[in-house]
Each structure stands twice: as C-alpha cells, then as structure tokens.
Design a protein around this motif. Structure first.
Motif, PDB file in Angstrom:
ATOM      1  N   ARG A 194      -1.896 -23.312 -19.635  1.00 37.48           N
ATOM      2  CA  ARG A 194      -3.111 -23.518 -18.572  1.00 37.48           C
ATOM      3  C   ARG A 194      -4.538 -23.679 -19.293  1.00 37.48           C
ATOM      4  NH1 ARG A 194      -2.378 -19.957 -13.190  1.00 37.48           N
ATOM      5  NH2 ARG A 194      -3.642 -21.977 -12.636  1.00 37.48           N
TER       6      ARG A 194
ATOM      7  N   TYR B  19      -5.805 -18.015 -21.124  1.00 36.10           N
ATOM      8  CA  TYR B  19      -4.521 -18.426 -21.539  1.00 36.10           C
ATOM      9  C   TYR B  19      -4.253 -19.057 -23.013  1.00 36.10           C
ATOM     10  CZ  TYR B  19      -3.656 -18.105 -16.524  1.00 36.10           C
ATOM     11  OH  TYR B  19      -3.691 -17.732 -15.263  1.00 36.10           O
TER      12      TYR B  19
ATOM     13  N   THR C 106      -0.957 -18.675 -25.254  1.00 43.16           N
ATOM     14  CA  THR C 106       0.049 -18.930 -24.477  1.00 43.16           C
ATOM     15  C   THR C 106       0.455 -20.337 -24.411  1.00 43.16           C
ATOM     16  OG1 THR C 106       0.064 -17.058 -22.891  1.00 43.16           O
ATOM     17  CG2 THR C 106       1.491 -18.839 -22.112  1.00 43.16           C
TER      18      THR C 106
END
Length: 165
Positions: free
Chosen positions: A74, A79, A82
């Motif tokens: 994202r 984020y 990730t």
C-alpha cells in the motif's frame, strides 16, 4: 532439469509476457481480463526497476519459464516494510518445483532488503496456491468476499501473510 534462478533482464520480458497472458486468459490467478501487450509489459518491467523491486526468473535452456516479483503493498509510508508478491510459472512447468525455487529466492531477497512482512493476495478458490504458500509458513489472514469479478462470477480474495524473520 537444469533450472537457474537469476535477475530478469529486458530480454526476458517476452517470455514473462507469455506467462502472464496465459494466466490472464485462462485462470483467476490474475484478475485482468485482456492480454497485455509487449509495450505494457516493458512499462511494468521498467516501473519495477525504477522502484528497485526485484523481478527474478527461472530459466531453462535460456528461456524464462517462471518469474517472481514483489512490490508496494500500500502507498502510505506506514506500510514501507511490507511487500506484496507474485509468482507465475508457465503452465507446462507447474508442479515441477519452479514456484518453490522462485518464492524461496523472493523471501530471501525481501529479508536481505529489510522487509518485515510479505503478503500474497490469492483467489480463494485456488486451493493449490493456498497450500503452496502454507508450506512456506504463510498464514491465512482474511478473505475479502466477492471483490473480484472474472469469467462471469464473483471471486473472493484470500490474503496470506508471512512475517519475515
């Protein structure tokens, strides 16, 4: 089978395109409807490179027979540790360990680059892919019901997660 995993080059893009287009036209592992063009796939390749995201290929006899990549999960800064990954294998090589080689390398790359979590978004009806990811320690972390539509049916999206150690 002499399979080698290496960083993809621009010369691999036509083979990658063939693998992607098969998935688009014949499976629900990719929710696009129409085959990509070579120009679109080159743009995808260049975009991944510009963001320093890896694209790796499994090569046999000089031809890419599978590929893996990851990228932004994202956009928001929170984020940043990730990534969401993809692994595709040419249909005639599915079930021969190519996906295992590719995902093993992607996980190692993500760890070495300091990422904390790897996410997979998988069509919930794709039990083979879900089982494949579980073998690597991915856990099922939720199903988004009927968020996709392809081949005249609503599709559920299974999110799977691996915390990289």
């Amino acid at each position: 089978m002499g399979i080698k995993i290496r960083k993809a080059t621009l010369e691999d893009v036509p083979n990658i395109l063939g693998i992607v287009n098969h998935a688009i036209l014949h499976t629900t592992s990719n929710y696009l409807y129409e085959a990509q063009t070579l120009d679109e796939q080159i743009k995808w390749f260049e975009d991944k490179q510009s963001k320093n995201f890896p694209i790796i290929v499994a090569v046999e006899n000089g031809n890419a027979i599978g590929f893996g990549t990851y990228g932004t999960f994202r956009e928001k800064i929170g984020y940043q540790y990730t990534v969401e990954h993809s692994v595709y294998v040419a249909p005639e090589f599915i079930g021969k360990g190519i996906g295992t080689l590719l995902l093993t390398e992607l996980i190692a790359l993500a760890k070495s680059e300091g990422y904390h979590v790897m996410i997979g978004g998988i069509d919930a009806a794709n039990k083979d892919s879900i089982a494949f990811h579980k073998r690597f320690g991915f856990t099922e972390n939720g199903i988004l019901k009927e968020v996709g539509f392809k081949f005249g049916t609503w599709l559920d999206l299974q999110f799977m997660q691996l915390i990289l150690k």
